[in-house]
Motif scaffolding. Structure first.
Motif, short mmCIF file in Angstrom:
data_model
loop_
_atom_site.label_atom_id
_atom_site.label_comp_id
_atom_site.label_asym_id
_atom_site.label_seq_id
_atom_site.Cartn_x
_atom_site.Cartn_y
_atom_site.Cartn_z
N TYR A 183 -2.19 44.19 5.59
CA TYR A 183 -0.73 44.25 5.56
C TYR A 183 -0.30 44.29 4.10
O TYR A 183 -0.53 43.34 3.35
CB TYR A 183 -0.11 43.03 6.25
CG TYR A 183 -0.25 43.02 7.74
CD1 TYR A 183 0.43 43.95 8.54
CD2 TYR A 183 -1.03 42.07 8.38
CE1 TYR A 183 0.32 43.94 9.91
CE2 TYR A 183 -1.15 42.04 9.78
CZ TYR A 183 -0.47 42.97 10.53
OH TYR A 183 -0.57 42.96 11.89
N CYS A 184 0.32 45.40 3.69
CA CYS A 184 0.72 45.59 2.30
C CYS A 184 2.24 45.46 2.19
O CYS A 184 2.98 46.25 2.79
CB CYS A 184 0.28 46.96 1.81
SG CYS A 184 -1.51 47.22 1.89
N PHE A 185 2.69 44.48 1.41
CA PHE A 185 4.12 44.30 1.25
C PHE A 185 4.45 43.94 -0.19
O PHE A 185 3.68 44.30 -1.10
CB PHE A 185 4.67 43.32 2.29
CG PHE A 185 4.31 41.86 2.13
CD1 PHE A 185 5.21 40.87 2.51
CD2 PHE A 185 3.07 41.46 1.62
CE1 PHE A 185 4.90 39.52 2.38
CE2 PHE A 185 2.76 40.11 1.49
CZ PHE A 185 3.67 39.15 1.87
N ASP A 227 0.95 35.27 12.87
CA ASP A 227 0.59 35.21 14.29
C ASP A 227 -0.11 36.50 14.72
O ASP A 227 -1.11 36.46 15.46
CB ASP A 227 1.85 34.98 15.14
CG ASP A 227 2.38 33.56 15.01
OD1 ASP A 227 1.60 32.66 14.61
OD2 ASP A 227 3.58 33.34 15.29
N ASN A 228 0.39 37.65 14.25
CA ASN A 228 -0.29 38.92 14.52
C ASN A 228 -1.69 38.93 13.94
O ASN A 228 -2.64 39.41 14.57
CB ASN A 228 0.51 40.09 13.92
CG ASN A 228 1.61 40.59 14.82
OD1 ASN A 228 1.52 40.53 16.04
ND2 ASN A 228 2.69 41.08 14.23
N ALA A 229 -1.82 38.40 12.73
CA ALA A 229 -3.12 38.38 12.06
C ALA A 229 -4.14 37.57 12.86
O ALA A 229 -5.27 38.02 13.08
CB ALA A 229 -2.96 37.82 10.65
N GLU A 239 -11.60 40.74 9.60
CA GLU A 239 -10.80 40.18 8.51
C GLU A 239 -9.41 40.78 8.52
O GLU A 239 -9.23 41.96 8.85
CB GLU A 239 -11.44 40.47 7.15
CG GLU A 239 -12.82 39.89 6.96
CD GLU A 239 -13.50 40.47 5.72
OE1 GLU A 239 -14.25 39.73 5.07
OE2 GLU A 239 -13.29 41.67 5.43
N VAL A 240 -8.44 39.98 8.11
CA VAL A 240 -7.08 40.46 7.87
C VAL A 240 -6.70 40.06 6.45
O VAL A 240 -6.95 38.92 6.04
CB VAL A 240 -6.07 39.87 8.87
CG1 VAL A 240 -4.67 40.42 8.60
CG2 VAL A 240 -6.49 40.14 10.31
N LEU A 241 -6.13 41.00 5.71
CA LEU A 241 -5.73 40.73 4.33
C LEU A 241 -4.24 41.00 4.20
O LEU A 241 -3.76 42.08 4.56
CB LEU A 241 -6.53 41.62 3.38
CG LEU A 241 -6.52 41.37 1.86
CD1 LEU A 241 -5.20 41.69 1.22
CD2 LEU A 241 -6.96 39.95 1.53
N ILE A 261 -7.65 36.38 5.63
CA ILE A 261 -7.58 35.59 6.85
C ILE A 261 -8.82 35.84 7.69
O ILE A 261 -9.17 37.00 7.99
CB ILE A 261 -6.31 35.93 7.65
CG1 ILE A 261 -5.07 35.61 6.81
CG2 ILE A 261 -6.26 35.19 8.98
CD1 ILE A 261 -3.78 36.14 7.40
N THR A 262 -9.50 34.76 8.03
CA THR A 262 -10.71 34.86 8.87
C THR A 262 -10.62 33.81 9.98
O THR A 262 -9.71 32.98 10.00
CB THR A 262 -11.98 34.62 8.03
OG1 THR A 262 -11.94 33.29 7.47
CG2 THR A 262 -12.08 35.63 6.89
N ALA A 263 -11.59 33.85 10.86
CA ALA A 263 -11.62 32.89 11.96
C ALA A 263 -11.82 31.47 11.46
O ALA A 263 -11.45 30.51 12.10
CB ALA A 263 -12.70 33.26 12.96
#
Length: 263
Positions: A183-185, A227-229, A239-241, A261-263
């Protein structure tokens, strides 16, 4: 498993031509299969004002009536999407502009009315995503550029949250690929102190997220993205970044900046 990046670009970048050009320059340099999901920015609201179509929001979410779904279909699926595709093609990036209706890539349903009727707003049916069709695109060197639109299977287009779309695409692809969702913001990452841009939380797992949320240290506006991540992580995404659009290239490496973001 082959590495795939699912990248969501925020409306703040779409609204800034210089930032968008820089982002797309970086995006085309990513030497892996990739999907770009974009929002609409403020362009639909500006054009709506010119056409006499008033923007109506409840809790920050657009109410999508008959006139508005026509507007956002034209702007998101047409103007914004094709401008991004044209810029990527000029860089030698074989982008193909799509919506969730194309090839039925993202089946969805019209959001049921509870306390608020959001109109023509869609919720993706994650379990029905045809992964094989996404594979055809990715394995043949097409780069999907996805506008925030789906359809209901009854001939109606649906305005759909781009963050959620990126998450469910990443989840579906994680069966066949090693997926990192980015997610790039406009921020460097998730901030422990919203007033201090240097207070980036470099890593979050389920336990640390629960602790920070309980302590009230996270800005309320970032909670839906988180929450989406975690929903994506729970569904198999590795992974989510969440990070700044300017850090895109670095965040496709092992030496990430931002919040991993990881488990």
């Amino acid at each position: 498993m082959k590495q795939v990046f699912v990248i969501k670009i925020g409306g703040n970048v779409i609204d800034d031509p210089e930032a968008l050009n820089s982002f797309l320059e970086d995006f085309h340099r990513i030497d892996s299969p990739k999907v770009l999901v974009h929002g609409g920015g403020k362009i639909a609201s500006r054009l709506g004002d010119q056409l006499g179509i008033k923007s109506n929001y409840v809790d920050g979410r657009r109410i999508t009536d008959d006139a508005t779904i026509d507007l956002v279909t034209m702007v998101y699926g047409g103007l914004v999407n094709k401008q991004v595709v044209a810029q990527l093609q000029s860089l030698g990036c074989n982008a193909i502009g799509i919506t969730g209706a194309d090839a039925n890539l993202l089946p969805a349903i019209k959001r049921p009315v509870k306390t608020i009727d959001f109109g023509w707003v869609g919720d993706v049916e994650a379990g029905k995503i045809p992964v094989n069709r996404w594979q055809v695109l990715l394995d043949n060197d097409f780069i999907p550029v996805l506008a925030p639109l789906t359809h209901d299977g009854q001939g109606h287009m649906l305005n759909t949250n781009a963050d959620t779309m990126a998450a469910v695409i990443a989840e579906a692809l994680s069966v066949q690929y090693n997926v990192r969702l980015l997610y790039c913001f406009e921020k460097k990452g998730i901030l422990e102190d919203v007033n201090n841009d240097a207070s980036v939380i470099t890593h979050l797992d389920r336990n640390s997220y629960a602790t920070l949320r309980q302590e009230g240290k996270l800005f309320a506006g970032i909670l839906p993205k988180l929450d989406n991540a975690f929903a994506a992580i729970d569904a198999g995404v590795k992974e989510v970044l969440i990070g700044h659009a300017e850090d895109l290239l670095q965040n496709t490496t092992t030496k990430t900046t931002g919040t991993l973001i990881t488990a």
